[in-house]
Design a protein around this motif. Structure first.
Motif, PDB file in Angstrom:
ATOM      1  N   LEU A 166       0.830  -1.202   0.000  1.00 51.24           N
ATOM      2  CA  LEU A 166       0.000   0.000   0.000  1.00 51.24           C
ATOM      3  C   LEU A 166       0.866   1.253   0.000  1.00 51.24           C
ATOM      4  N   PHE A 167       1.871   1.297   0.867  1.00 50.28           N
ATOM      5  CA  PHE A 167       2.740   2.481   0.944  1.00 50.28           C
ATOM      6  C   PHE A 167       3.527   2.668  -0.363  1.00 50.28           C
ATOM      7  N   GLU A 168       4.017   1.579  -0.919  1.00 50.08           N
ATOM      8  CA  GLU A 168       4.818   1.675  -2.136  1.00 50.08           C
ATOM      9  C   GLU A 168       3.950   2.069  -3.333  1.00 50.08           C
ATOM     10  N   VAL A 221       0.200   7.998  -6.114  1.00 50.10           N
ATOM     11  CA  VAL A 221      -0.356   9.212  -5.491  1.00 50.10           C
ATOM     12  C   VAL A 221       0.601   9.665  -4.382  1.00 50.10           C
ATOM     13  N   PRO A 222       1.776  10.149  -4.748  1.00 50.68           N
ATOM     14  CA  PRO A 222       2.809  10.441  -3.746  1.00 50.68           C
ATOM     15  C   PRO A 222       2.422  11.513  -2.733  1.00 50.68           C
ATOM     16  N   LYS A 223       1.413  12.321  -3.022  1.00 51.91           N
ATOM     17  CA  LYS A 223       1.000  13.368  -2.088  1.00 51.91           C
ATOM     18  C   LYS A 223      -0.188  12.954  -1.221  1.00 51.91           C
ATOM     19  N   ALA A 224      -0.622  11.722  -1.349  1.00 54.26           N
ATOM     20  CA  ALA A 224      -1.769  11.265  -0.561  1.00 54.26           C
ATOM     21  C   ALA A 224      -1.438  11.241   0.928  1.00 54.26           C
ATOM     22  N   ARG A 225      -2.396  11.607   1.744  1.00 52.66           N
ATOM     23  CA  ARG A 225      -2.266  11.496   3.203  1.00 52.66           C
ATOM     24  C   ARG A 225      -2.731  10.095   3.597  1.00 52.66           C
ATOM     25  N   PHE A 276       9.233   4.896   5.066  1.00 51.63           N
ATOM     26  CA  PHE A 276       8.630   5.639   3.953  1.00 51.63           C
ATOM     27  C   PHE A 276       8.579   7.140   4.218  1.00 51.63           C
ATOM     28  N   THR A 277       8.374   7.542   5.473  1.00 51.93           N
ATOM     29  CA  THR A 277       8.359   8.979   5.751  1.00 51.93           C
ATOM     30  C   THR A 277       9.773   9.566   5.714  1.00 51.93           C
TER      31      THR A 277
END
Length: 325
Positions: free
Chosen positions: A100-102, A108-112, A159-160
């Motif tokens: 999911l994170f990848e 959607v790299p800007k998704a929260r 990821f962060t």
């Protein structure tokens, strides 16, 4: 842009979906299997996706383009008995979160993203001074479930830090309220009590160990906290979702019995006891409250009343269906 919710088979997923802007945004609810009919809402698009399959996960995000993602998979499982082997549980949680994170990073790299973790990662603590858990306390997982969610929190850090993904972590303590699955301790007790009241069944209920203390919230208060964290949570930060108050499971079961007005005996069934049980688990909600202004609005007693009332309706509907068959 849409809002994506995983783990929609859980009662937390159902109550969260009730809070989302169904008229303003497309809401996509994701699970490996369709949710039961009572937990389906009009205006929500339900889809079955296996998050352990990267191609499926990537395709889902490519098609829906969510701007907000609530990852609730950990909330579908009973902490005492997940129904999965430890290896399967670890694969489901860790691989599912990674995919999911990848996929979000790629599509959607800007998704929260809000990852809902569990206070089980705190383990038993190290002593009296550690009784009220704060987010800075170390993870000391005692079960495969706790290890799985703690590992997912490490993925959040990766990821962060490495990719600047916009992910926030919510650590859930005890949650109860209407529509909770009967595999959990309070809903199981409520179901047995309601069955005795409605159908003059056996005058005893069977539970596991009740002499443990937990920090419980109503599920609707919990869902409100999740929405606020998506709006205001700081990237990479962890927030306890809890009341800061502790009650024994025995006291809560006794309260449920008092709602029935029936003389009911509690019997301990060793088969229902957890192999590893944390005697006391309570957290501090200070960080969440300071950031968002959130506070619990529904008392635990009202939550249990609502749970008991809803379960009586559920049992009556099931009884009618069985008679018709």
């Amino acid at each position: 842009m849409s809002i994506l919710v995983t783990g929609c088979n859980s009662f937390l997923g159902y109550h969260l979906l009730n809070l989302l802007p169904l008229q303003e945004r497309e809401i996509i609810a994701v699970s490996p299997e369709p949710p039961p009919e009572p937990l389906r809402l009009t205006g929500v698009r339900y889809t079955q996706t296996d998050l352990t399959d990267y191609k499926q996960t990537h395709a889902l995000l490519s098609e829906t383009k969510p701007s907000e993602i609530y990852h609730l998979v950990s909330q579908e499982f009973s902490l005492g008995s997940t129904g999965l082997k430890p290896s399967s549980l670890l694969q489901l949680f860790i691989l599912g979160a990674y995919h999911l994170f990848e996929a979000a990073r790629q599509v959607v790299p800007k998704a929260r993203i809000l990852f809902v973790s569990s206070a089980e990662i705190y383990g038993g603590g190290r002593g009296v001074m550690d009784v009220i858990h704060r987010e800075s306390d170390p993870a000391l997982p005692l079960t495969p479930y706790a290890t799985a969610v703690a590992s997912c929190e490490l993925l959040v850090k990766q990821f962060t830090s490495a990719y600047h993904s916009d992910i926030v972590v919510a650590r859930a303590f005890g949650v109860t309220g209407p529509h909770q699955d009967r595999k959990f301790v309070l809903s199981s007790a409520a179901s047995q009590i309601a069955s005795i009241e409605l159908y003059d069944g056996e005058t005893a209920i069977y539970t596991g160990n009740l002499d443990v203390s937990r920090d419980y919230l109503d599920v609707r208060d919990h869902a409100r906290a999740l929405v606020l964290l998506v709006k205001r949570g700081n990237t990479g930060e962890v927030y306890n979702i809890c009341s800061g108050k502790v009650r024994t499971i025995r006291d809560l079961v006794q309260f449920l019995i008092s709602l029935s007005k029936c003389p009911i005996e509690i019997r301990i069934d060793p088969a229902l006891e957890r192999a590893i049980d944390i005697p006391l688990l309570v957290g501090s909600p200070e960080k969440l409250m300071t950031l968002t202004g959130w506070k619990p609005m529904i008392s635990l007693e009202d939550s249990l009343r609502d749970l008991y009332g809803e379960i009586k309706v559920r049992l009556a509907a099931e009884h009618t269906t069985q008679k018709a068959a």
